[in-house]
Scaffold this motif. Structure first.
Motif, PDB file in Angstrom:
ATOM      1  N   ASP A 112       0.842  -1.196   0.000  1.00 27.40           N
ATOM      2  CA  ASP A 112       0.000   0.000   0.000  1.00 27.40           C
ATOM      3  C   ASP A 112       0.880   1.250   0.000  1.00 27.40           C
ATOM      4  O   ASP A 112       0.568   2.242  -0.660  1.00 27.40           O
ATOM      5  N   LEU A 171       0.900   4.132  -2.805  1.00 26.81           N
ATOM      6  CA  LEU A 171       0.796   5.585  -2.578  1.00 26.81           C
ATOM      7  C   LEU A 171       1.858   6.325  -3.381  1.00 26.81           C
ATOM      8  O   LEU A 171       1.606   7.393  -3.934  1.00 26.81           O
ATOM      9  N   LEU A 172       3.047   5.732  -3.452  1.00 31.51           N
ATOM     10  CA  LEU A 172       4.121   6.364  -4.223  1.00 31.51           C
ATOM     11  C   LEU A 172       3.819   6.317  -5.723  1.00 31.51           C
ATOM     12  O   LEU A 172       4.350   7.097  -6.496  1.00 31.51           O
ATOM     13  N   CYS A 173       2.959   5.353  -6.114  1.00 33.14           N
ATOM     14  CA  CYS A 173       2.568   5.258  -7.532  1.00 33.14           C
ATOM     15  C   CYS A 173       1.384   6.171  -7.833  1.00 33.14           C
ATOM     16  O   CYS A 173       0.862   6.157  -8.947  1.00 33.14           O
ATOM     17  N   ASP A 174       0.904   6.895  -6.805  1.00 32.80           N
ATOM     18  CA  ASP A 174      -0.234   7.784  -6.998  1.00 32.80           C
ATOM     19  C   ASP A 174      -1.482   7.038  -7.431  1.00 32.80           C
ATOM     20  O   ASP A 174      -2.179   7.471  -8.353  1.00 32.80           O
ATOM     21  N   GLY A 219      -4.119   6.747  -5.788  1.00 36.60           N
ATOM     22  CA  GLY A 219      -5.325   7.477  -5.393  1.00 36.60           C
ATOM     23  C   GLY A 219      -6.055   6.931  -4.194  1.00 36.60           C
ATOM     24  O   GLY A 219      -5.458   6.683  -3.147  1.00 36.60           O
ATOM     25  N   THR A 220      -7.351   6.717  -4.340  1.00 32.74           N
ATOM     26  CA  THR A 220      -8.212   6.412  -3.196  1.00 32.74           C
ATOM     27  C   THR A 220      -7.842   5.077  -2.554  1.00 32.74           C
ATOM     28  O   THR A 220      -7.279   4.202  -3.217  1.00 32.74           O
ATOM     29  N   PRO A 221      -8.195   4.905  -1.279  1.00 31.02           N
ATOM     30  CA  PRO A 221      -7.885   3.640  -0.602  1.00 31.02           C
ATOM     31  C   PRO A 221      -8.454   2.431  -1.352  1.00 31.02           C
ATOM     32  O   PRO A 221      -7.813   1.382  -1.403  1.00 31.02           O
ATOM     33  N   ARG A 254      -6.245   1.550  -4.237  1.00 29.91           N
ATOM     34  CA  ARG A 254      -4.969   0.987  -3.769  1.00 29.91           C
ATOM     35  C   ARG A 254      -5.175  -0.444  -3.297  1.00 29.91           C
ATOM     36  O   ARG A 254      -4.377  -1.329  -3.584  1.00 29.91           O
ATOM     37  N   TRP A 294      -6.715  17.022  -2.564  1.00 26.39           N
ATOM     38  CA  TRP A 294      -6.605  15.638  -3.033  1.00 26.39           C
ATOM     39  C   TRP A 294      -5.227  15.092  -2.687  1.00 26.39           C
ATOM     40  O   TRP A 294      -5.091  13.983  -2.186  1.00 26.39           O
ATOM     41  N   TYR A 346      -4.961  11.945  -0.284  1.00 26.95           N
ATOM     42  CA  TYR A 346      -4.658  10.639  -0.867  1.00 26.95           C
ATOM     43  C   TYR A 346      -3.170  10.380  -1.065  1.00 26.95           C
ATOM     44  O   TYR A 346      -2.790   9.341  -1.562  1.00 26.95           O
ATOM     45  N   TYR A 379       1.903   5.996   7.493  1.00 25.26           N
ATOM     46  CA  TYR A 379       2.811   4.841   7.426  1.00 25.26           C
ATOM     47  C   TYR A 379       4.165   5.180   8.043  1.00 25.26           C
ATOM     48  O   TYR A 379       4.791   4.351   8.697  1.00 25.26           O
ATOM     49  N   PRO A 396       6.647   6.909  -9.474  1.00 24.34           N
ATOM     50  CA  PRO A 396       6.365   8.268  -9.987  1.00 24.34           C
ATOM     51  C   PRO A 396       5.867   9.227  -8.909  1.00 24.34           C
ATOM     52  O   PRO A 396       4.894   9.940  -9.100  1.00 24.34           O
ATOM     53  N   HIS A 397       6.515   9.236  -7.740  1.00 22.12           N
ATOM     54  CA  HIS A 397       6.059  10.130  -6.671  1.00 22.12           C
ATOM     55  C   HIS A 397       6.690  11.513  -6.863  1.00 22.12           C
ATOM     56  O   HIS A 397       7.640  11.677  -7.603  1.00 22.12           O
TER      57      HIS A 397
END
Lengths: 296, 428
Positions: free
Chosen positions: A97, A101-104, A106-108, A111, B3, B7, B15, B91-92
């Motif tokens: 997860d 998040l680092l891959c963008d 989006g919403t939970p 993911r 956003w 998100y 985390y 891609p962050h």
């Protein structure tokens, strides 16, 4: 999808030339980079993964330029480095997860869907709640592949995925990699020829930053057709024979020893020609380059 | 923007906080802080309430400093766990990642501070028992909250410094900065500790701005390093520059205008300190009370005076605030004026005590208070009144001449003042 590598080279500080100007064209399918340790495979992959600046030359991935369009390339990229680690106190699902998040993604809900899909793809759904620090080498490697798959990558770069694994895990990883082809480019580096046999359509042999061969696996095999011999010898002869020929295999038998070697001509009554394998082709290319370098 | 925050930034921060809380270093740090607080804070002759206060306060301050290496370590986590390449190939946005990681680790530090507070509150409740008679019931928890809060602002500042130095600079360089900082603060004593004193709550604006500036500047550098910087998107560097400049300007203004003997000797402070109680007359002063109004002893001409000295740093002494309130209620309409003098460089600390305990007499703060070996040398008023221990109460007649000097605690303090005032007013 298409990658065009144009005179890409890398020289590290101190003048170490890791990659000499390299030209390649890669299209959909599994593409293996084969070469001994230190041959520039990792350097090439890190450059393609936008983690390392090339010294000269460039590469275009579907028209995107390496230096200019770094973020766009990363959006379509899945990368598993050779030496990598995760955060040992997170669970497998939490770690994925985090990467999502680092891959963008989006919403939970998005993911979670991606994490579940990837866990199933690498057959690790039952380990979702296990701490990353407690995983075996093979499971860690599978988790690495899972994180590379999170964003549906169209370019998947996997560096030495079977290094340091036991035979069972190695086979499992190979079968997993074999399923990853399709409408994406998978670039796989290894120094283990059996990995390539199991997974790749095309192969590039690198040695000391020089591209020795680029083509299909069949073409690499064909390069040594008629030059592969099997010969029964006495173990005491091994040293002498080793100095004269290039070995591609040594096997112990009940009678003594059997060797597999490469030679254009062999006038020994004990020698009989054999069907070439990919390993013969690879060693043939590496030895040919070594001989040429020695002559120079 | 929202956003991104919802998100991307906040889930990553969560985390990061999990990672920090699950590692052993946080607990170790807490243990070290409690131990250090106990060693520094617990001196012989102190009551359990004072010990728990000192443990909380010193622990909170220690935690702030120890958070520097904790944050620097967190900033280098990717390198230590070999996760760098995996993380960097995603891609962050580097500046969002830096912000989330900073927030997450700040969360860890604040959790440790809360744990420290819970522990010291528990210890105080178990050890201190009921407050002494005559003391306001909230004084002990107030003192403890004040002590812990003294560590909260430094924590934010040091976390920003530690995380950003660790993220942007190489390990050796950030370690050198941290070491230099330690040396400056520890050896600097009065002069340097004054400049670096984040614990004063009136400095909050300066240091929060500076911390925000450090984080925003680091975000800008991260963005530039990732190669995503371009001319159209200069908002992050602009915000960083604005925060840093305004923080620095405020800091300069504070340093130049503060009532601080070692740095900018104030004529008024010098005048106050040059008076002496040895003449028999109470030295005058002109200081802000809890409502921010200037109070001078000359305002109360013709009244008997009860001038009490206390400090929020000494909870036993702070208990007398309740005794003085009782005196104020009983003698306020009989020509007696109570004035409490808080010995603290933090005006808001004294004001907080006064407001929360609903004290109706003026509580002024001698903000010229500074660190000194002897209490008498620590503030202009302490020097003028020759205060050697707290609490200390001076009872003076209508002409401001000293009648009695009292150094008793709690109920005894009330009774002594009561006795002295009865004698002075001639009541039975």
């Amino acid at each position: 999808m298409r990658i065009e590598v144009d005179k890409l080279s890398k020289t590290y500080e101190g003048g170490i030339k890791a990659l000499l100007p390299l030209d390649l064209a890669i299209t959909d399918g599994v593409y293996a980079l084969l070469g001994p340790n230190g041959s520039g495979k990792t350097t090439f992959m890190r450059i393609l993964a936008t983690l390392l600046e090339p010294t000269s030359g460039t590469a275009h991935i579907d028209g995107l330029e390496l230096r200019r369009d770094r973020l766009e390339i990363r959006r379509m990229l899945g990368y598993l480095p050779q030496d990598f680690g995760f955060y040992p106190t997170l669970t497998v699902a939490e770690q994925l997860d985090y990467m999502a998040l680092l891959c963008d993604l989006g919403t939970p809900a998005n993911r979670r869907e991606a994490v579940d899909r990837c866990l199933h793809e690498v057959n690790m759904a039952q380990y979702a709640d296990r701490k990353v620090g407690g995983l075996s080498g093979g499971m860690r490697q599978r988790l690495g592949i899972a994180q590379a798959l999170l964003n549906h990558p169209r370019l998947l770069i996997i560096d030495e995925p079977t290094a340091g694994l036991d035979p069972e895990e190695r086979i499992r990883i190979r079968s997993l990699l074999a399923e990853l082809g399709g409408d994406r480019i998978v670039i796989l580096s290894t120094h283990i020829v059996a990995d390539v046999e199991a997974t790749a359509d095309n192969v590039c042999v690198l040695r000391f930053g020089v591209n020795l061969f680029t083509g299909t696996t069949e073409e690499l095999v064909e390069r040594v057709r008629g030059k592969v011999w099997m010969m029964d010898i006495d173990p005491s002869e091994l040293r002498e024979v080793k100095e004269r020929y290039t070995f591609t295999g040594v096997y112990r038998t009940a009678e003594g020893m059997k060797i597999r070697l490469l030679a254009d001509e062999l006038n020994d009554p004990r020698a009989r020609p054999d069907e070439p394998t990919l390993e013969d082709g690879y060693i043939g290319e590496v030895e040919r380059a070594r001989a040429l370098a020695a002559e120079v | 923007m929202l956003w991104r925050l919802r998100y991307r930034v906040l889930p990553l921060a969560w985390y990061e906080m999990l990672l920090g809380l699950r590692s052993a270093s946080g607990l170790t740090l807490l243990g070290v802080c409690l131990l250090a607080g106990l060693v520094v804070g617990a001196r012989s002759g102190m009551t359990p309430a004072a010990v728990s206060y000192q443990v909380g306060r010193m622990g909170a301050i220690m935690l702030g400093f120890l958070c520097l290496p904790l944050m620097a370590g967190a900033a280098r986590r990717d390198q230590q766990t070999l996760a760098s390449d995996v993380v960097q190939s995603r891609p962050h946005q580097a500046h969002d990642l830096l912000l989330s990681r900073f927030l997450g680790n700040l969360g860890v530090a604040l959790c440790l501070l809360v744990a420290l507070a819970i522990f010291t509150f528990g210890a105080q409740a178990a050890l201190a028992g009921s407050p002494p008679p005559g003391a306001g019931p909230k004084i002990a928890p107030m003192a403890l909250i004040d002590g812990i809060l003294a560590g909260a602002l430094p924590l934010v500042v040091l976390c920003a410094l530690g995380y950003c130095a660790g993220d942007l600079l190489q390990n050796t360089l950030s370690a050198a900065i941290i070491a230099l900082y330690w040396i400056l603060v520890l050896l600097g004593r009065d002069y340097l500790s004054r400049i670096f004193d984040f614990s004063l709550s009136q400095n909050a604006a300066v240091y929060l701005l500076l911390s925000g500036g450090i984080v925003a500047a680091s975000m800008a550098v991260a963005r530039y390093r990732q190669g995503l910087s371009n001319a159209r998107r200069i908002n992050v560097p602009l915000v960083a520059a604005a925060l840093l400049v305004s923080g620095l300007l405020l800091a300069v203004r504070f340093v130049l205008t503060r009532h601080d003997p070692p740095m900018s000797p104030h004529p008024l402070a010098q005048q106050v300190a040059s008076q002496s109680i040895r003449s028999g007359r109470l030295p005058g002063f002109w200081l802000n009370d809890q409502h921010g109004e200037r109070i001078a002893l000359s305002n109360y001409e013709g009244k008997c005076l009860v001038v009490g000295f206390w400090s929020p740093g000494q909870p036993d002494a702070a208990h007398v605030l309740g005794a003085w309130q009782r005196i104020h209620e009983e003698y306020g309409d009989k020509g007696v004026q109570v004035v409490a003098v808080c010995l603290s460089d933090d005006w808001s600390a004294g004001a907080r005590f006064a407001r929360s305990s609903r004290l109706s007499y003026p509580v002024v703060t001698d903000t010229g208070t500074h660190w000194a070996e002897n209490l008498e040398d620590s503030s202009p008023l302490a020097e003028a009144y020759e205060i050697s221990s707290l609490p200390c109460t001076m009872v003076a007649d209508r002409n401001r001449y000293l009648v009695q000097r009292l150094e008793a605690q709690g109920q005894a303090q009330y009774e002594s003042i009561n006795y002295a005032l009865k004698g002075l007013l001639g009541t039975p």
